[in-house]
Design an enzyme around this catalytic site. Structure first.
Site, PDB file in Angstrom:
ATOM      1  N   GLY A 195      13.781  64.771  52.971  1.00  0.00           N
ATOM      2  CA  GLY A 195      14.347  64.183  51.763  1.00  0.00           C
ATOM      3  C   GLY A 195      15.840  63.978  51.913  1.00  0.00           C
ATOM      4  O   GLY A 195      16.334  62.871  51.868  1.00  0.00           O
ATOM      5  N   THR A 223      12.200  80.114  59.170  1.00  0.00           N
ATOM      6  CA  THR A 223      12.545  78.802  58.629  1.00  0.00           C
ATOM      7  C   THR A 223      14.035  78.734  58.316  1.00  0.00           C
ATOM      8  O   THR A 223      14.644  77.674  58.421  1.00  0.00           O
ATOM      9  CB  THR A 223      11.723  78.502  57.367  1.00  0.00           C
ATOM     10  OG1 THR A 223      11.942  79.525  56.399  1.00  0.00           O
ATOM     11  CG2 THR A 223      10.238  78.434  57.706  1.00  0.00           C
ATOM     12  N   GLN A 259      16.590  75.938  59.592  1.00  0.00           N
ATOM     13  CA  GLN A 259      17.352  75.145  58.642  1.00  0.00           C
ATOM     14  C   GLN A 259      18.842  75.158  58.970  1.00  0.00           C
ATOM     15  O   GLN A 259      19.523  74.134  58.874  1.00  0.00           O
ATOM     16  CB  GLN A 259      17.124  75.679  57.227  1.00  0.00           C
ATOM     17  CG  GLN A 259      17.313  74.619  56.170  1.00  0.00           C
ATOM     18  CD  GLN A 259      16.914  75.104  54.789  1.00  0.00           C
ATOM     19  OE1 GLN A 259      16.839  76.303  54.538  1.00  0.00           O
ATOM     20  NE2 GLN A 259      16.668  74.178  53.896  1.00  0.00           N
ATOM     21  N   GLY A 269      21.188  79.661  48.199  1.00  0.00           N
ATOM     22  CA  GLY A 269      20.764  78.465  48.913  1.00  0.00           C
ATOM     23  C   GLY A 269      21.291  78.429  50.338  1.00  0.00           C
ATOM     24  O   GLY A 269      22.301  79.062  50.676  1.00  0.00           O
ATOM     25  N   GLU A 326      22.006  73.171  52.386  1.00  0.00           N
ATOM     26  CA  GLU A 326      23.181  72.299  52.410  1.00  0.00           C
ATOM     27  C   GLU A 326      24.373  72.988  53.045  1.00  0.00           C
ATOM     28  O   GLU A 326      25.111  72.382  53.813  1.00  0.00           O
ATOM     29  CB  GLU A 326      23.542  71.861  50.978  1.00  0.00           C
ATOM     30  CG  GLU A 326      22.328  71.696  50.110  1.00  0.00           C
ATOM     31  CD  GLU A 326      22.133  70.309  49.532  1.00  0.00           C
ATOM     32  OE1 GLU A 326      22.950  69.418  49.771  1.00  0.00           O
ATOM     33  OE2 GLU A 326      21.124  70.133  48.827  1.00  0.00           O
TER      34      GLU A 326
END
Lengths: 741, 178, 334
Positions: free
Chosen positions: A251, A637, A641, A705, A708
C-alpha cells in the site's frame, strides 16, 4: 545480510500462502461471466473536453459499454479524505467535462476480454480546449497558500515554541555560535506498490426486496472508506456495499482512500449486469492515484559553540492540487528530534495542476528528516563535532513543543547501540579521509528519525470454538506489515495455545467496521483491540484473567456452540464520537499528543557509502539501523519491515524522482523502467536491531508503530555519508551519479 | 498474393489467408496438465494464465517486462509471461507458482527457504521471486551473494525484502551444491 | 493493441514467403520483448506477425571455428552469454549480453532481434501527447526541448536524439561483426557498422534492412584482441537498467605493454551503436596508461553535442572508456 543468517524462529503466518501463490489479492478474483474494463485517459494537462467520440470504441465487437461523463449521471464525488470525505481527492473523473490533470480518466470501456477493452479504449477520441497549467513549485501560476490560514484546524497549525526568530537573530551575532541556513529540495515520488490499483465489482440481489448488494474486491488500506465512499457516490446505503480486501499487495499510502476507478467499475457492472474487472495499467497508476508531493524545505538552525541547539526554523513549501489542499505536517517531527527550546514551523501549500498528492510511506517525515538531519550534519561539520555526539548532547525526555513527557524515547540508546554495531568509533571525521582497498572513497553518515505514535479506533472480534480453535478478526488491513502474524501471536500468547489454533481475518467489511490502516497505527490499534476482546472472552468463558486457557474445555463448559465477543479500542483520551467516525468509514486517529504524554517511535540509521574511482557510482554496501518501536510484537516481521524501510530510504535518496515535463504536465517517467526503484543488486547488508522496551503509556501491550519510522532519516544518513566521502553537500534528492562525477 | 489482413475495421470480418489466422488454436502443458485454447494472438501468457485458466498466483505488476512479478517457467526456463504472447506457448510446458510444490503439497525447497528467511512482506511479488529463485539456482547463478543479487534483479520487490530473498536462494543453492 | 494475424511457419523460407504475402507492414516476431511490448503500447501496430521464434535453422551457434564466431539470429541472449568460448576469449560479448535487461528477458530475447531493439525514449514510447519523428514521421521531437537526461550526445540530429538502447550491438560493432540477411531479393551480408542509420532527417528509418529481410545470423571474425576486453555498463541502478553510458573495449598489448590493437565502441550515448575508430587510433603504438586511456575516451566523445540535461554523459562516457580500457588492459594477452 549474510547467508549464514539462521532462519528465524517464528514464521509469518501467511508466508506459506504467499510462497505458493494461493493468497488471493483483490483482482485475483475471476467470477463467472466477468467482463474486463479499460480506461481512456486525457492527453492534455488542463482544460475542458469539448468532444468525445466513442463511436468506434462502442462499435468494436465484444464491447458492452463505453462510460463517459455524458452518461454517468448517477456518479458523484466521494469527497476528499482530508475534507470530510473518502477519496484521495475530491475530483471525480467522469462527473463533468473538466480536465484537471494529464492522465485523468475520460472513459471506461467494458468488453468481453481485456485485449478488446484495451483496443477499444485506444479508439476513444477526445477533443480538448486546453489551458496553460502549473506543475512544479516554481511554475508561473502555481499558487502558494499559508496552510494554517487555508486550513484553520489545530492539527494543521504551525508548530511554535519559544522565540526562534529572535534567538536566531541573536545567535547570528554571538561569538562562537553557529547558524546553518540551507534549502533542501525533494522531488515528487510515487509509491508504486507492486500490486496495481484495480477493482472487481459484482452486484447481487439482496433477496429482501431492497436494493441490490455491491461487492467490491480490491486491494485497499481503507475498506471502510471504499464501502462508504462508493455508497455515497452511487447514492445507496453503505450496508449495501461489501468490500473484501484480505491481502493488499503493498500500500505505502497509495491505497489509503477511495480511488476514482471503484465507482466507475461498480456502475459499469450494474449497467451490464455482470461482474467487471479493471486493473489499472502501471502508466495510468502514476496519474490515477496519489503521489508524494514535491517539497522545498528551508532550515535555519542555531547552536552555541558547545553544540547546544538554541533555535530552529523549518519552512516548507509542499505541492498540492488545484482542487484539494493536501496538508503537510513536516514540522511535527523536526520540532521533536532534539530538545530545541525555540522552534518555529511554517507550512505552505502550492497549488499545481496535478491529481491531489497524498501519503507515501513516511509522507512528511522522510523528506523533513532528510532536510533537518542534513542541516544537523552541516552543524556538526561547522562545529567540528562528531555527529553522533552532537545528537546525543541534544537529546531530551520532554517534548519541547508541548512540555509533556515522551511516553518513551530511547533515541540515545538507538544511537549508541547503532554506533557500536556499525563501528562508528573507527570513523575519521575529515571528508574524503577514508578509502576502501579498491580506491573507493568511503563515507559514513548518521541520521535519526521519528514518527508520531498514533492510534486509531479499531474493532476486534474473537470467537472460541469447541475444538479449541480461535478465530480473531480485526477491522484493519494486511499490507505485508505482518498484522496477521502479530494478531496470531497475541492471541496464542494470551491464551497459551498453539499459534496453529488461531485463524486471523482482516480486510472484510462484512465482518466489522474498518478503519484506515496507515500511519503505522495498524498493529498499535489492532493488538490492544484484540487484548480487550480477549479480556471479554475470558469473562464469557468464565476463566481467570490471566494464564493459559483450555479453550475447548471452557467452551464446552458454557454449553454453547461457540463463544464470540467483540471489543473496540480507541486511542488514549479519544471521545466516544470517534466510534461514529469509525462506523462511517472516516479517519479518526489520535496522537501523537495524548492526554498527559506525547508518543513517537524513534530510529537511528548508520550508512556507509562507497564512491568508486573514475566512474564515481555511489554504492551503499551496509547500513545499521536501530529502532525504538516499543515492544516488538513480531520479531520476524518487524525485522523485515525495518530492513524494507531502509531499502526505501536508499531508493529515495539515490534513485527515485517523478519527472515533470512542464510542456505536457503529468509525469513523464510513468513506468517501472523509467521510475527506477532499487533492485536487489542495489542493496547490500542491512543490520537491524530493536530496543524492544515496551512503551508504558500508549497501550496495554506497549507497542508503537514501526512501518514508517523505518524509513525516516535514511536519506539524510545517505546524504551525510556522501558528504563525508566527497566533502560535497547535496541538498536535492535524488543524488545521482552525475552529481558526484 | 493476397494481403491476409487489413488495418481497417473490415479486418475483423475478413478471414486471413493461410498460414495466417486471427484465432489460433494452441495446445500446451501447464503444471503437468494439457491445455487447449483458441487464442487471439494479442493475448499474453500472463492474461491467459490469470483470467482464463484462473491460475492467479502469477501476478501482474507492470505488463511490460519491467518488474518480474509475472515470472513463470517455459520449458524449465524463466520468462516474463506478460511479454510472452500466449500463442508462443504452443507445444511448451509451462510451470507456474501453483506447480512447484510437491504432489502432497510439500513446499519446494526455495518456497520453504522463503518462509524460513521471511523473504517476503506483502507477498505480491513473491510468486515471481520464487520462480526466479528456482531458475537462478538451476542456472548456476546463485554461487555467491553478489551473483545471486545480480541474477535476481529482474524481480522488483517494493517492500524491500531483498536481503531475505538473497539469503533464501543462497541457502538452497548451498545445500544443493553440498 | 490493434488486432493482427499470426502465423508460425516451420522454416525460414516459409517465413519469408509469409511475410511477403502479408504485405509491407507485417513484422517478424522473435522473443517479443521489443515488438510485443511496443504493440501493447500502441507504438507498433503491424497487421500481421510472422513468428520466427522457434525456427531451428536460426538457433545454431558455433564459436569453435578458427575464423569466425557464428550466432544464429534466434539464439537466446541468455544462452550466448554463457558460451564458454565467449566467457574465455570474448568477455566483452558475454558481458554485453549478461548486463542487458534481466535473466527472464534474456531467456526470451534473441541475439538477432536484439540488434533491432528500439529506443527507450519516453516520448517515443509514451504516445500521445508527445511528438516523435520516429513514431510519426514529421510530427516533431518532444525530446529536443524536453527531459533529455537519457538521450544521446553522439549522432543526433535536429529530428531525433533518441539513444540506441542495446548493448550487444555495441560490443559486436567493435569486433567488426557482419550480419547475414535473407529477403525477397535473396541473401546478402551487411557489416554491422552499416546496419543502423543515424536519425538524420528520417529517424523512422532505423536500419538498412529492406522490407521482408530477416537476419539469419551474426558472424564475428575471431581475434585474440578480445581476450583483453570488457563491456562496461554504467546505469542508474546496479542492474536491470539501460545504460547511461557504456563502453565496449578490447586491447592487445606487446611485451612492453604497448597497445598493438584497440577496439572501442560506445553505448547509451549515441543514436546507433557507435564505433570510436579515431579513439582506437590514438591508442595503437602507445602504452596503455590512465592518461592514454583518458585521451582515447576524449577522442571517442569528440564532436559530442550535449542537450539540456545530458551534458554529463560526455564526461561520464569519457570515464567509462577510461575505466573500461583499464579493465581490458588487465585482461589483455601480452
Amino acid at each position: 545480510m549474510s547467508t549464514e543468517t539462521a532462519p528465524p524462529s517464528t514464521v509469518r503466518v501467511d508466508a506459506r500462502d504467499k510462497v505458493t501463490g494461493t493468497l488471493r489479492y483483490g483482482t485475483d478474483r475471476v467470477p463467472p461471466g466477468m467482463l474486463h474494463a479499460a480506461l481512456a485517459v486525457a492527453t492534455v494537462a488542463k482544460g475542458r473536453l469539448v468532444h468525445l467520440d466513442t463511436e468506434a470504441a462502442a462499435a468494436l465487437p465484444g464491447v458492452h459499454l463505453v462510460l463517459t461523463h455524458a452518461d454517468a449521471d448517477e456518479l458523484t464525488s466521494g469527497g476528499f479524505l482530508l475534507g470530510g470525505g473518502y477519496g484521495f481527492q475530491s475530483f471525480q473523473p467522469l462527473t463533468g467535462d473538466r480536465i484537471a490533470y494529464r492522465g485523468q480518466p475520460i472513459a471506461l470501456v467494458v468488453a468481453d476480454t481485456l485485449h478488446v477493452a484495451t483496443e477499444a479504449a485506444a479508439l476513444v477520441r477526445a477533443e480538448y480546449e486546453s489551458e496553460p497549467g502549473a506543475f512544479t513549485l516554481d511554475a508561473p501560476g502555481a499558487e502558494a497558500l499559508v496552510q494554517s490560514e487555508a486550513i484553520p484546524l489545530p492539527m494543521f497549525a504551525d508548530v511554535v515554541a519559544g522565540d526562534a526568530d529572535g534567538v536566531l537573530a541573536e545567535a547570528a551575532t554571538r561569538p562562537g555560535a553557529v547558524v546553518i541556513d540551507a534549502v533542501y529540495d525533494h522531488p515528487a515520488q510515487h509509491q508504486n506498490p507492486m500490486e496495481l490499483i484495480g477493482t472487481v465489482a459484482e452486484w447481487r440481489s439482496a433477496g429482501d426486496g431492497g436494493a441490490d448488494i455491491l461487492t467490491v474486491h480490491e486491494g485497499t488500506q481503507n475498506a471502510g472508506a471504499v464501502q462508504h465512499g462508493v455508497a455515497t457516490q452511487l447514492g445507496i446505503d453503505a450496508d449495501r456495499v461489501e468490500v473484501i480486501s484480505p491481502s493488499v499487495g503493498g500500500g505505502f499510502g497509495q491505497k489509503n482512500s477511495l480511488q476514482p476507478q471503484t465507482a466507475l467499475v461498480a456502475i459499469a457492472a450494474r449497467r451490464v449486469g455482470r461482474p467487471v474487472k479493471l486493473v489499472v495499467p502501471r502508466t495510468q497508476v502514476f496519474h490515477d492515484s496519489s503521489f508524494r508531493p514535491a517539497t522545498r524545505q528551508h532550515i535555519r538552525l542555531a547552536a552555541d559553540g558547545t553544540g547546544r541547539m538554541l533555535a530552529a526554523v523549518h519552512e516548507v513549501d509542499q505541492q498540492t492540487s488545484r482542487h484539494d489542499l493536501f496538508p503537510g505536517t513536516h514540522t511535527e517531527i523536526t520540532s521533536r528530534l532534539y530538545g530545541i527550546p525555540n522552534y518555529r514551523g511554517l507550512q505552505r501549500l502550492v497549488r499545481t495542476d496535478v491529481q491531489t498528492p497524498g501519503y507515501m510511506r513516511a509522507p512528511y517525515e522522510h523528506s523533513a528528516a532528510f532536510a533537518f538531519e542534513s542541516a544537523v550534519d552541516e552543524l556538526a561539520v561547522a562545529l567540528g563535532q562528531d555527529p553522533v555526539e552532537l545528537r546525543l548532547a541534544n537529546d531530551t525526555d520532554t517534548d519541547p513543543v508541548s512540555g509533556e513527557p515522551f511516553s518513551s524515547r530511547h533515541l540515545a540508546e538507538c544511537l549508541r547501540r547503532g554506533a557500536e554495531r556499525f563501528g562508528w568509533a573507527r570513523r575519521t571525521p575529515e571528508p574524503g579521509s577514508m578509502r576502501a582497498d579498491d580506491g573507493s572513497r568511503v563515507g559514513w553518515g548518521v541520521a535519526v528519525g521519528c514518527y508520531p505514535g498514533m492510534a486509531a479506533p479499531t474493532a476486534a472480534r474473537v470467537c472460541a470454538e469447541p475444538s479449541g480453535a480461535v478465530r480473531v478478526e480485526v477491522g484493519a488491513h494486511e499490507m505485508g506489515q505482518g498484522l496477521r502474524t502479530a494478531m496470531v501471536r497475541t492471541v496464542a500468547a494470551d491464551l497459551g495455545i498453539p499459534a496453529g489454533d488461531v485463524t486471523p481475518a482482516v480486510g472484510d467489511t462484512r465482518a466489522l467496521p474498518h478503519h484506515l490502516t496507515a500511519g503505522s497505527w495498524g498493529t498499535a490499534g489492532a493488538l490492544p483491540a484484540i487484548a480487550l476482546a480477549l479480556a471479554e472472552l475470558r469473562t464469557a468463558l468464565k476463566v481467570p484473567e490471566q494464564g493459559p486457557v483450555d479453550v475447548a474445555a471452557a467452551v464446552a463448559a458454557t454449553g454453547r456452540d461457540s463463544v464470540e465477543v467483540e471489543a473496540v479500542y480507541t486511542a488514549p483520551g479519544q471521545p466516544p464520537q470517534v466510534l461514529d467516525r469509525l462506523r462511517a468509514g472516516l479517519p479518526a486517529p489520535g496522537g501523537p499528543e495524548h492526554p498527559g504524554f506525547v508518543t513517537f517511535s524513534w530510529v537511528a540509521h548508520f550508512v556507509e557509502v562507497r564512491i568508486e574511482p573514475t566512474i564515481h557510482r555511489i554504492r551503499v554496501p551496509r547500513v545499521v539501523s536501530v529502532a525504538d518501536c516499543g515492544r516488538v510484537a513480531s520479531p520476524t516481521t518487524a525485522g523485515s519491515q525495518l530492513r524494507g524501510g531502509v531499502v526505501w530510504g536508499i531508493s529515495a535518496a539515490l534513485r527515485e524522482s517523478s519527472e515533470v515535463d512542464p510542456r505536457f504536465g503529468g509525469f513523464l517517467n510513468a513506468s517501472l523502467e523509467e521510475y527506477p526503484i532499487a533492485v536487489n543488486a542495489d542493496i547490500g547488508e542491512i543490520d537491524v536491531d530493536f530496543i524492544d522496551t515496551p512503551d508504558p503509556m500508549l497501550n496495554s501491550l506497549g507497542v508503537k508503530g514501526l512501518g514508517e519510522v523505518s524509513m525516516v532519516g535514511v536519506a539524510g544518513a545517505v546524504a551525510n555519508a556522501v558528504h563525508h566521502a566527497t566533502g560535497r553537500r547535496f541538498r536535492r534528492l535524488p543524488i545521482h551519479l552525475e552529481d558526484v562525477l | 498474393m493476397a494481403t491476409p489482413v487489413r488495418t481497417d475495421e473490415t479486418a475483423r470480418t475478413t478471414a486471413p489467408s493461410p498460414p495466417f489466422s486471427t484465432t489460433v488454436h494452441v495446445g500446451f502443458r501447464v503444471n503437468d496438465e494439457d491445455v487447449e485454447l483458441d487464442l487471439d494472438p494479442r493475448e499474453s501468457l500472463l492474461d491467459v494464465l490469470r483470467e482464463r485458466l484462473e491460475l492467479t498466483g502469477t501476478k501482474k505488476g507492470c505488463d511490460h517486462g519491467h518488474c518480474g512479478a509475472c515470472t513463470v517457467h517455459v520449458d524449465g526456463r524463466r520468462v516474463v509471461s506478460c511479454l510472452t504472447p500466449a500463442v508462443q506457448a504452443q507445444g511448451t510446458a509451462v510451470t507456474t507458482i501453483e506447480g512447484v510444490a510437491g504432489p502432497g503439497g510439500e513446499l519446494h525447497p526455495v518456497q520453504q527457504a522463503f518462509v524460513d528467511h521471511d523473504a517476503l512482506q506483502c507477498g505480491y511479488c513473491t510468486p515471481g521471486q520464487v520462480m526466479s529463485g528456482i531458475a537462478c539456482i538451476d542456472e548456476g547463478h546463485a554461487g555467491d551473494d553478489a551473483q545471486a543479487r545480480e541474477y535476481l534483479s529482474g524481480n522488483l520487490c517494493r517492500c524491500g525484502a531483498y536481503p531475505g530473498i538473497v539469503a533464501a536462494v543462497r541457502a538452497v543453492a548451498d545445500r544443493s551444491e553440498g | 493493441m490493434r488486432p493482427f494475424a499470426y502465423a508460425a511457419p516451420a522454416s525460414v523460407p516459409e517465413a519469408l514467403d509469409a511475410l511477403v504475402a502479408a504485405g509491407p507492414d507485417a513484422r517478424f516476431l522473435a522473443g517479443g520483448t521489443t515488438l510485443y511490448d511496443l504493440m501493447k503500447l500502441g507504438v507498433e501496430a503491424p497487421p500481421a506477425v510472422v513468428d520466427v521464434h522457434r525456427l531451428p535453422e536460426l538457433a545454431v551457434v558455433d564459436t569453435a571455428g578458427p575464423d569466425e564466431l557464428v550466432f544464429g539470429a534466434g539464439a537466446r541472449m541468455a544462452d550466448v552469454a554463457e558460451d564458454p568460448v565467449l566467457l574465455r576469449d570474448y568477455p566483452m560479448l558475454a558481458e554485453s549480453l549478461a548486463k542487458a535487461a534481466s535473466q527472464q528477458l534474456r531467456t526470451m530475447a534473441t541475439v538477432g532481434g536484439n540488434l533491432l531493439q528500439r529506443t527507450r525514449c519516453s516520448y517515443f514510447r509514451g504516445g500521445a501527447p508527445f511528438a516523435c519523428n520516429k513514431r510519426e514521421p514529421g510530427s516533431g521531437c518532444s525530446a529536443l526541448e524536453g527531459i533529455d537526461r537519457a538521450h544521446a550526445v553522439l549522432g543526433t540530429s535536429d529530428s531525433c536524439i533518441a539513444t540506441y538502447a542495446g548493448d550487444w550491438a555495441v560490443a559486436l560493432i567493435a569486433l567488426d561483426a557482419v550480419v547475414d540477411v535473407l529477403g525477397p531479393d535473396g541473401a546478402r551480408t551487411v557489416a554491422l557498422a552499416d546496419l543502423h542509420h543515424e536519425p538524420g532527417s528520417h529517424p523512422e528509418r532505423e536500419t538498412t534492412l529492406a522490407a521482408g529481410e530477416l537476419i539469419l545470423r551474426i558472424r564475428v571474425p575471431t581475434t585474440r584482441t578480445a581476450r583483453g576486453s570488457t563491456y562496461h555498463k554504467i546505469r542508474d541502478r546496479e542492474s536491470y537498467a539501460f545504460a547511461l553510458a557504456s563502453a565496449a573495449t578490447a586491447v592487445a598489448l606487446d611485451a612492453d605493454g604497448v597497445v598493438t590493437d584497440a577496439r572501442i565502441a560506445l553505448g547509451g550515448v549515441a543514436t546507433r551503436p557507435w564505433r570510436a575508430a579515431a579513439a582506437e587510433r590514438t591508442l595503437v603504438g602507445a602504452p596503455l596508461t590512465v592518461d592514454t586511456a583518458r585521451r582515447a575516451g576524449e577522442a571517442a566523445l569528440a564532436g559530442a553535442r550535449p542537450g539540456r540535461h545530458n551534458g554529463f554523459k560526455i564526461e561520464l562516457a569519457v570515464r567509462t572508456v577510461t575505466d573500461a580500457l583499464r579493465i581490458a588492459g588487465e585482461r589483455a594477452v601480452q
